[in-house]
Scaffold this motif. Structure first.
Motif, PDB file in Angstrom:
ATOM      1  N   MET A   1      69.505  18.045  89.424  1.00 57.98           N
ATOM      2  CA  MET A   1      69.478  17.171  88.243  1.00 57.98           C
ATOM      3  C   MET A   1      69.143  15.736  88.619  1.00 57.98           C
ATOM      4  N   GLY A   2      68.907  15.496  89.888  1.00 62.83           N
ATOM      5  CA  GLY A   2      68.607  14.142  90.334  1.00 62.83           C
ATOM      6  C   GLY A   2      69.817  13.262  90.488  1.00 62.83           C
ATOM      7  N   VAL A   3      71.026  13.871  90.485  1.00 70.41           N
ATOM      8  CA  VAL A   3      72.256  13.090  90.611  1.00 70.41           C
ATOM      9  C   VAL A   3      72.621  12.878  92.063  1.00 70.41           C
ATOM     10  N   SER A   4      72.455  13.915  92.869  1.00 70.93           N
ATOM     11  CA  SER A   4      72.853  13.834  94.274  1.00 70.93           C
ATOM     12  C   SER A   4      71.635  13.640  95.165  1.00 70.93           C
ATOM     13  N   SER A   5      71.756  12.733  96.118  1.00 67.07           N
ATOM     14  CA  SER A   5      70.709  12.561  97.121  1.00 67.07           C
ATOM     15  C   SER A   5      71.151  13.118  98.465  1.00 67.07           C
ATOM     16  N   ILE A   6      72.281  13.810  98.472  1.00 67.26           N
ATOM     17  CA  ILE A   6      72.798  14.409  99.701  1.00 67.26           C
ATOM     18  C   ILE A   6      72.016  15.682  99.982  1.00 67.26           C
ATOM     19  N   GLU A   7      71.448  15.799 101.151  1.00 64.02           N
ATOM     20  CA  GLU A   7      70.632  16.970 101.477  1.00 64.02           C
ATOM     21  C   GLU A   7      71.164  17.750 102.670  1.00 64.02           C
ATOM     22  N   ASP A   8      71.920  17.124 103.513  1.00 67.11           N
ATOM     23  CA  ASP A   8      72.309  17.744 104.776  1.00 67.11           C
ATOM     24  C   ASP A   8      73.576  18.588 104.609  1.00 67.11           C
TER      25      ASP A   8
ATOM     26  N   GLY B   1      75.221   4.402  82.539  1.00 65.52           N
ATOM     27  CA  GLY B   1      75.823   4.340  83.864  1.00 65.52           C
ATOM     28  C   GLY B   1      76.503   5.623  84.300  1.00 65.52           C
ATOM     29  N   HIS B   2      76.348   6.700  83.526  1.00 62.75           N
ATOM     30  CA  HIS B   2      77.023   7.947  83.879  1.00 62.75           C
ATOM     31  C   HIS B   2      76.462   8.554  85.164  1.00 62.75           C
ATOM     32  N   ARG B   3      75.146   8.467  85.361  1.00 63.12           N
ATOM     33  CA  ARG B   3      74.543   9.050  86.553  1.00 63.12           C
ATOM     34  C   ARG B   3      75.086   8.386  87.819  1.00 63.12           C
ATOM     35  N   ALA B   4      75.155   7.070  87.810  1.00 63.29           N
ATOM     36  CA  ALA B   4      75.656   6.349  88.985  1.00 63.29           C
ATOM     37  C   ALA B   4      77.107   6.722  89.267  1.00 63.29           C
ATOM     38  N   HIS B   5      77.890   6.899  88.206  1.00 64.60           N
ATOM     39  CA  HIS B   5      79.294   7.266  88.401  1.00 64.60           C
ATOM     40  C   HIS B   5      79.406   8.682  88.964  1.00 64.60           C
ATOM     41  N   ALA B   6      78.597   9.600  88.451  1.00 67.22           N
ATOM     42  CA  ALA B   6      78.602  10.966  88.978  1.00 67.22           C
ATOM     43  C   ALA B   6      78.211  10.980  90.447  1.00 67.22           C
TER      44      ALA B   6
ATOM     45  N   ALA C   1      77.583  13.794  84.970  1.00 70.00           N
ATOM     46  CA  ALA C   1      76.188  14.232  85.009  1.00 70.00           C
ATOM     47  C   ALA C   1      75.758  14.797  83.658  1.00 70.00           C
ATOM     48  N   GLU C   2      76.644  15.552  83.009  1.00 77.49           N
ATOM     49  CA  GLU C   2      76.329  16.082  81.680  1.00 77.49           C
ATOM     50  C   GLU C   2      76.281  14.961  80.642  1.00 77.49           C
ATOM     51  N   LEU C   3      77.166  13.990  80.757  1.00 73.43           N
ATOM     52  CA  LEU C   3      77.130  12.850  79.845  1.00 73.43           C
ATOM     53  C   LEU C   3      75.825  12.073  79.976  1.00 73.43           C
ATOM     54  N   GLU C   4      75.285  12.007  81.170  1.00 75.23           N
ATOM     55  CA  GLU C   4      74.014  11.320  81.387  1.00 75.23           C
ATOM     56  C   GLU C   4      72.896  11.975  80.575  1.00 75.23           C
TER      57      GLU C   4
ATOM     58  N   ALA D   1      79.996  21.663  98.148  1.00 68.06           N
ATOM     59  CA  ALA D   1      78.590  21.834  98.502  1.00 68.06           C
ATOM     60  C   ALA D   1      77.800  22.447  97.343  1.00 68.06           C
ATOM     61  N   TRP D   2      78.418  23.371  96.596  1.00 64.78           N
ATOM     62  CA  TRP D   2      77.770  23.945  95.411  1.00 64.78           C
ATOM     63  C   TRP D   2      77.473  22.841  94.391  1.00 64.78           C
ATOM     64  N   SER D   3      78.415  21.940  94.218  1.00 60.91           N
ATOM     65  CA  SER D   3      78.210  20.812  93.304  1.00 60.91           C
ATOM     66  C   SER D   3      77.070  19.920  93.779  1.00 60.91           C
ATOM     67  N   ILE D   4      77.025  19.656  95.066  1.00 59.11           N
ATOM     68  CA  ILE D   4      75.948  18.831  95.624  1.00 59.11           C
ATOM     69  C   ILE D   4      74.592  19.471  95.343  1.00 59.11           C
ATOM     70  N   SER D   5      74.500  20.789  95.554  1.00 59.83           N
ATOM     71  CA  SER D   5      73.244  21.488  95.346  1.00 59.83           C
ATOM     72  C   SER D   5      72.858  21.520  93.869  1.00 59.83           C
TER      73      SER D   5
END
Length: 394
Positions: free
Chosen positions: A83-90, A41-46, A31-34, A74-78
């Motif tokens: 940053m727009g990397v995770s689409s996990i919300e639940d 392609g760093h975002r997709a890999h993250a 995510a930081e590399l992105e 879960a902290w990482s997901i949040s």
């Protein structure tokens, strides 16, 4: 940097889903590399790494802790979601599960950052302003108050012998007061101040933080510049100055104190913390006890902490210290060995003596080294070092 990223894309030296040593931590690197190399392609890999880490929460029994358990994932997901990397919300079920956990009385588990209450508090702060997060923080303040003990001239938190590894229990038969950022009182002081700043249990959290800071400063060693804090203290056991590191030693302690000072708007504590930090920055490298390059107890960790101090204070001393430690980080690289040239000085699996181990993790290995180098070379504020209590409030 490209070599480290290439090796870690193959997950060399990284196992499991966790934040400190697994996929969730590795997701932060990509995510930081992105941010500095978009369209590679760093975002997709993250995102893929984070999805796999999240799946482990449902598939495997994980502990709740920040560094090695499901609250860290879960902290990482949040964090990465912002940053727009995770689409996990639940992840609301995790909030509720942690509320149930921290509501238990008495609290019999550890209180610390890595495997205890403080780490759960870091997660709950991330989840504000949700009502369940505020309730979690209120309970954490209550549990930390219950676990505190009067230790003149303030308050501290005792680690009982049952929570110590055998080699420490052999010396500290009745337990000890831990003064390391990773497992001890400094992170408690910082967390409570941040909770107060967030307006949750404001008066009680502020009082506990100030009393803890007062006790910490009363344990500064006389005539020991650059190594002002011991790693632990206990009645009847000789006190020794600690090495220089994030996990134990002055750099980690003073960052926690500075975070607390800023969160509490305590100018006196801020100045005291900076004075101790200056002494730490002047400590000769050969007296530091540093063996490897990782964040936890290595050169990159020191480089990052002094970089944070420089960014905050703009004092040239901290810039010089950061630059010196990052130079040592690069000098420690052994091309063709370890993970992208880096080895960790730690316990090899199944061994009883320290040795050189290939390590790709965030806390002790190549992921963390790469993250600190990115933070040093680019203007973006790091998204990940709140887990170290190193993000000084504005």
């Amino acid at each position: 940097m490209d070599e480290i990223a290439g090796v870690l894309r193959a997950r060399q030296g990284v196992e499991g889903p966790s934040l400190s040593s697994g996929l969730a931590g590795l997701a932060f690197l990509f995510a930081e590399l992105e941010r500095v190399q978009p369209q590679h392609g760093h975002r997709a890999h993250a995102k893929q790494l984070l999805l796999e880490a999240a799946s482990a929460i449902e598939e495997d029994p994980l502990p709740p802790w920040l560094y090695g358990g499901f609250s860290g994932i879960a902290w990482s997901i949040s964090r990465l979601g912002a940053m727009g990397v995770s689409s996990i919300e639940d992840i609301e079920e995790i909030d509720e599960a942690l509320l149930g956990l921290v509501s238990r009385q008495p609290w019999s588990a550890d209180y610390d950052l890595i495997i205890g209450l403080v780490g759960l508090g870091v997660y709950a702060l991330e989840r504000l302003p949700r009502a369940v997060a505020a309730r979690c923080l209120e309970e954490i303040v209550a549990r930390l108050e219950e676990r505190s003990t009067r230790a003149e001239p303030g308050l501290s938190w005792w680690t009982p012998p049952g929570h110590l590894p055998p080699h420490q229990r052999a010396v500290y038969h009745d337990g000890y007061f831990n003064l390391g950022a990773a497992h001890g009182v400094p992170a408690v002081v910082a967390l409570l101040a941040l909770i107060s700043r967030a307006g949750v249990a404001e008066r009680k959290a502020r009082e506990l933080s100030r009393e803890g800071a007062r006790w910490l400063l009363a344990n500064v060693l006389p005539d020991s510049p650059g190594a002002s804090f011991p790693s632990c203290v206990a009645p009847g056991v000789p006190v020794r100055a600690s090495r220089s590191a994030w996990c134990y030693g002055d750099p980690g302690v003073v960052l926690c104190l500075l975070v607390a000072a800023r969160a509490l708007s305590d100018r006196e504590l801020e100045q005291t913390a900076l004075e101790l930090a200056r002494a730490a920055a002047r400590r000769p490298a050969e007296h530091s006890g540093v063996m490897d390059a990782g964040i936890c107890h290595g050169a990159a960790g020191l480089g990052h902490l002094y970089n944070r101090l420089y960014q905050y204070s703009r004092e040239p001393l901290f810039k010089e210290a950061a630059t010196s430690w990052f130079a040592r980080t690069l000098e420690m690289r052994r091309p063709g060995e370890g993970v992208a040239g880096y080895l960790s000085w730690s316990l090899p699996p199944g061994e009883e003596e320290l040795g050189w181990v290939p390590d790709g993790t965030l806390l002790e290995g190549a992921t963390g080294i790469a993250l600190t180098l990115l933070a040093a070379c680019h203007p973006f504020p790091p998204t990940w070092d709140g887990l170290l209590m190193a993000a000084i409030p504005a």
